[in-house]
Structure formats: C-alpha cells, structure tokens
Design a protein around this motif. Sequence first.
Motif, PDB file in Angstrom:
ATOM      1  N   ALA A 123      12.526  46.342  10.495  1.00 58.55           N
ATOM      2  CA  ALA A 123      11.376  46.664   9.647  1.00 58.55           C
ATOM      3  C   ALA A 123      10.066  46.836  10.401  1.00 58.55           C
ATOM      4  O   ALA A 123       9.068  47.252   9.816  1.00 58.55           O
ATOM      5  CB  ALA A 123      11.211  45.587   8.575  1.00 58.55           C
ATOM      6  N   GLY A 124      10.059  46.508  11.692  1.00 55.54           N
ATOM      7  CA  GLY A 124       8.824  46.664  12.458  1.00 55.54           C
ATOM      8  C   GLY A 124       7.965  45.421  12.383  1.00 55.54           C
ATOM      9  O   GLY A 124       8.414  44.317  12.707  1.00 55.54           O
ATOM     10  N   ASP A 125       6.726  45.579  11.942  1.00 54.02           N
ATOM     11  CA  ASP A 125       5.769  44.477  11.855  1.00 54.02           C
ATOM     12  C   ASP A 125       6.288  43.451  10.850  1.00 54.02           C
ATOM     13  O   ASP A 125       6.200  43.645   9.639  1.00 54.02           O
ATOM     14  CB  ASP A 125       4.416  45.040  11.424  1.00 54.02           C
ATOM     15  N   ALA A 170      19.532  53.879  20.103  1.00 54.08           N
ATOM     16  CA  ALA A 170      19.249  52.687  19.304  1.00 54.08           C
ATOM     17  C   ALA A 170      17.850  52.814  18.719  1.00 54.08           C
ATOM     18  O   ALA A 170      16.960  53.393  19.347  1.00 54.08           O
ATOM     19  CB  ALA A 170      19.364  51.416  20.141  1.00 54.08           C
ATOM     20  N   PRO A 171      17.636  52.262  17.535  1.00 50.92           N
ATOM     21  CA  PRO A 171      16.306  52.291  16.917  1.00 50.92           C
ATOM     22  C   PRO A 171      15.452  51.139  17.437  1.00 50.92           C
ATOM     23  O   PRO A 171      15.915  50.284  18.202  1.00 50.92           O
ATOM     24  CB  PRO A 171      16.622  52.108  15.438  1.00 50.92           C
ATOM     25  N   SER A 172      14.221  51.087  16.979  1.00 49.30           N
ATOM     26  CA  SER A 172      13.356  49.942  17.276  1.00 49.30           C
ATOM     27  C   SER A 172      13.910  48.699  16.588  1.00 49.30           C
ATOM     28  O   SER A 172      14.364  48.766  15.444  1.00 49.30           O
ATOM     29  CB  SER A 172      11.939  50.203  16.781  1.00 49.30           C
ATOM     30  N   VAL A 173      13.901  47.578  17.285  1.00 47.90           N
ATOM     31  CA  VAL A 173      14.376  46.321  16.699  1.00 47.90           C
ATOM     32  C   VAL A 173      13.418  45.195  17.063  1.00 47.90           C
ATOM     33  O   VAL A 173      12.728  45.250  18.080  1.00 47.90           O
ATOM     34  CB  VAL A 173      15.805  45.960  17.166  1.00 47.90           C
ATOM     35  N   THR A 174      13.388  44.176  16.230  1.00 47.33           N
ATOM     36  CA  THR A 174      12.636  42.958  16.498  1.00 47.33           C
ATOM     37  C   THR A 174      13.617  41.866  16.872  1.00 47.33           C
ATOM     38  O   THR A 174      14.588  41.618  16.151  1.00 47.33           O
ATOM     39  CB  THR A 174      11.829  42.522  15.266  1.00 47.33           C
TER      40      THR A 174
END
Length: 215
Positions: A123-125, A170-174
Amino acid sequence: MSEKDRRFWDKAARKYAASAIADEEAFARTLARVRELTPPGARVLELGCGTGTAALRLADAAESYLGTDISGEMIAIAKERLADAEDRDLTLRLRFRAATAEMLAEEPDCYDIVLGFNYIHLAGDLPAALAHIRALLAPGGLFISKTPCIGEINPLIRLAIPVMQLFGKAPSVTSLTAASLEDAIRTAGFSIEETAYHSAKKKDWRPFIVARAPQ
C-alpha cells in the motif's frame, strides 16, 4: 501505490489470474474466519481485491461487498469472473471498481468491515493507508488484514527483491514484521482483537489480524 505499481499489476494481471492459490487450506481457514466475523447486513469493502478470488467466495455473507484494486486489468478480470458466476444473487451484492483507499476515503460511504488480503505491504505509505482505512470504517468497524511480513522471510529473498524491482519483476513493497505491523495498526487508533496464523504446512509469515476502529 504509485503509477509504476499500477502498470506492474496491469501487466501481471492475466498471469496472476491463472496462478493457483499457494495454500488453499490456509485460504479456506481465512475465509471461514472472515465469515464468522461478518454480521448480518454488513457492508464490506475489500482493498487490493486483485481478480476477485476472495470477493467471489465471501460476498454472499454480506449485504453489500465492494472489491477494489489499483489495477484496471485486475478489476476487468474480476468483473469477467462475476459475470460467469453461477450464483446470480452475487451480482446484487458484489461490485468491482478500480480505486484506491485514498480515493474512497474522500467519498461519503462507510463500511462495517474493510478487508486487506496481501494488501498492506503493497500500500505504500503505511500510516496514510491505515488512516484512510480508519476513515472508511463506521464507528466500531473491523479492519481485517492478512499480508506478508517481508521482514520475517528468508534474508536471501529480501535481498533479491530490490534486484527484481530494478528489472520490473516486483512491485514496491514495505518490509514489515508482525510486531511492527501491529504497532502501526495500534498507532492508527485501532485496537487489535485477534492475531492468528492459518497455515498448517510451514512457518507462516502472513498474520491474520483483526482490528477494531474506535466507537
């Protein structure tokens, strides 16, 4: 999520839709528990619904169910699946829409349950995402999350993620641990009522968390 992530999931949508559920037994346990937590007449929102796999199995337990995703291609496939569903009653309860939590939080609708399966780590932030989820919930509503805690997986896999991202694989991940995720949820004003693990096969780094919004 960013525009880059949206493009990633649009491109991956058809392959994603064709892939098998990795742990069907754990998935079934998760859905069964969500059903137990869903009261009659519930308004349910699923964030990051992908191609609608969970929504199509859960919507009959709700009065209304909105499945959303950042990817228009994912939502297109979800709508195809809904059109092909044998249960015609689902079309009265279930809708799919390309949208984000931020977009939805600006609208007047509120929900009794917000679901996020494999969502929060994408989800990002995180504080902003949880604030949007809280805004979407009716007083005392439930946020139910089951998401990979990247901070607890094999270190070699964690090291490989940035390389995969560099090549668009791969996407952005936290990177979260179960403890840091629970802390973030509490900081957002929720009270955690349940943390469980549904896999029976191996170490499970996808905690099932039930959190209640303030009354």
